[in-house]
Structure formats: structure tokens, C-alpha cells
Write a protein that holds these residues in place. Structure first.
Motif, PDB file in Angstrom:
ATOM      1  N   LEU A 292      32.891  68.141  67.588  1.00 30.53           N
ATOM      2  CA  LEU A 292      32.901  68.433  66.149  1.00 30.53           C
ATOM      3  C   LEU A 292      33.195  67.177  65.350  1.00 30.53           C
ATOM      4  CD1 LEU A 292      32.650  70.561  63.948  1.00 30.53           C
ATOM      5  CD2 LEU A 292      35.061  71.123  64.297  1.00 30.53           C
ATOM      6  N   LEU A 293      34.136  66.418  65.803  1.00 34.88           N
ATOM      7  CA  LEU A 293      34.455  65.162  65.100  1.00 34.88           C
ATOM      8  C   LEU A 293      33.266  64.195  65.144  1.00 34.88           C
ATOM      9  CD1 LEU A 293      38.167  64.561  66.196  1.00 34.88           C
ATOM     10  CD2 LEU A 293      37.343  65.260  63.956  1.00 34.88           C
ATOM     11  N   ARG A 294      32.603  64.120  66.257  1.00 34.50           N
ATOM     12  CA  ARG A 294      31.435  63.245  66.373  1.00 34.50           C
ATOM     13  C   ARG A 294      30.321  63.701  65.436  1.00 34.50           C
ATOM     14  NH1 ARG A 294      31.922  62.405  71.310  1.00 34.50           N
ATOM     15  NH2 ARG A 294      30.919  64.292  72.045  1.00 34.50           N
ATOM     16  N   ILE A 295      30.094  64.997  65.356  1.00 31.30           N
ATOM     17  CA  ILE A 295      29.058  65.547  64.455  1.00 31.30           C
ATOM     18  C   ILE A 295      29.411  65.224  63.011  1.00 31.30           C
ATOM     19  CG2 ILE A 295      28.046  67.696  63.593  1.00 31.30           C
ATOM     20  CD1 ILE A 295      28.412  68.797  66.501  1.00 31.30           C
ATOM     21  N   LEU A 296      30.687  65.398  62.658  1.00 29.77           N
ATOM     22  CA  LEU A 296      31.095  65.082  61.277  1.00 29.77           C
ATOM     23  C   LEU A 296      30.918  63.598  60.985  1.00 29.77           C
ATOM     24  CD1 LEU A 296      34.266  67.353  60.901  1.00 29.77           C
ATOM     25  CD2 LEU A 296      32.042  67.675  59.822  1.00 29.77           C
TER      26      LEU A 296
END
Length: 194
Positions: free
Chosen positions: A12-16
Motif C-alpha cells: 500500500l505504501l509503495r502504491i501511494l
């Protein structure tokens, strides 16, 4: 989608981060704060984020559940420790009570024995005193009898001594008379002739 062993929160952090880069690199619209973003890329990132969120939430729920289980186990263990400590404390208190009661009983037995010994000693002393008093009376009687016997013997001895002296004086007188008589003849044939 995440793969097993892969952290959904990291996804999720990578996608954000990718979404941030997409928006930051997008062309700006002139005289506006708007930017031209590739819709397909943005929607793809949003879909990936949506699929990562339930996974991240599940992972967070698992972590919370694991933490809850660890906390529950910790509570149970602490309750067991407290219970064991209470049981041990009760055992020690019961042991101390038994020891205290035994000491109290021993003190009572010793006190009773000392009291009995004192009473026996007093009784024995009283008996000895009475016995010695009776013996003293008997010895006084024996001493009186001995004294009376000695007085009788002293009288006899004095009488015997007097009798012996009298006998000796009589004997001495008789010898003197014999001697005086020896000079005198009773036989008329031997009498001196005048």
C-alpha cells in the motif's frame, strides 16, 4: 495482489508512492492547480491500493489479534503467577501458624513442667524437713537416753572407784595390823616371860 510472505502494508505504501510520483510528474494545466494525469495509470494504482487495503487491514487485524492473544496469554500467565504466589503465601502462613501453635504448645508444656517441678521440689523439701524434724526428735530422745545411761555408768564407776579405794584402804589397814600383830605372839608358849 500481494504474495504470501509479502507485507500488504508495504504494498500500500509503495502504491501511494507511485501515485504521488504520477501526480507530481503530471503536466500542469496553465493558470490552474490542475494537472493532466494518465487516467489508466491512476485507476490502476487505485485498484491496486483497494486490493492492498483489505490485505493490510487483515494483516493489521492479525497483528492486533496476535497482540490480543499475546496479551491474553500474558494475563493468564500473570493470573497463574499471582495464584501460585497466593497459594505459596497461604502455605507459608499456614506453616507459620503451625510453627507458632507448636511453639505456643511447647511453651505451655514447658511452663506446666516447670510448675510441676517446682511443686514436686517444694513437696520433697517439705517431706525432707518433716522427716529431719522427726529424726531430730528421735535423736534428742536417743541423746537423752545416752546421757542417762552415761550418768548411770558414771554413778556406778564412782561407786566402784569408792569401793575399790575403800577395799584398798581396808586391805592396807589389814596389812598394817598384820605387821603389828606379827610382833606379838598369841601363842602363850611363845609369849615372852617377865
Amino acid at each position: 495482489m500481494t504474495t504470501p510472505g509479502h507485507d500488504a502494508g508495504d504494498d500500500l505504501l509503495r502504491i501511494l508512492d507511485e501515485l504521488d510520483t504520477l501526480i507530481a510528474a503530471a503536466r500542469s494545466m496553465p493558470m490552474s492547480a490542475s494537472a493532466i494525469v494518465n487516467r489508466e495509470e491512476a485507476l490502476d494504482l487505485i485498484d491496486r491500493a483497494r486490493s492492498a487495503v483489505p490485505s493490510a487491514v487483515r494483516r493489521a487485524e492479525e497483528i492486533v489479534a496476535d497482540a490480543g492473544a499475546v496479551l491474553d496469554r500474558g494475563r493468564e500467565e500473570s493470573e497463574r503467577i499471582v495464584l501460585r504466589a497466593q497459594e505459596e503465601a497461604e502455605r507459608l502462613v499456614a506453616g507459620e501458624t503451625v510453627v507458632r501453635l507448636a511453639n505456643d504448645r511447647a511453651d505451655a508444656i514447658i511452663a506446666a513442667a516447670e510448675e510441676r517441678a517446682t511443686a514436686l521440689r517444694h513437696g520433697a523439701d517439705d517431706y525432707c524437713d518433716r522427716t529431719l524434724a522427726a529424726l531430730e526428735v528421735e535423736l534428742g530422745k536417743v541423746a537423752d537416753q545416752v546421757r542417762a545411761g552415761r550418768e548411770v555408768l558414771a554413778g556406778r564407776l564412782a561407786h566402784a572407784d569408792a569401793a575399790q579405794r575403800w577395799a584398798q584402804s581396808v586391805e592396807a589397814g589389814a596389812e598394817g595390823a598384820e605387821r603389828r600383830r606379827a610382833g606379838w605372839s598369841v601363842d602363850p608358849t611363845t609369849a615372852p616371860q617377865h
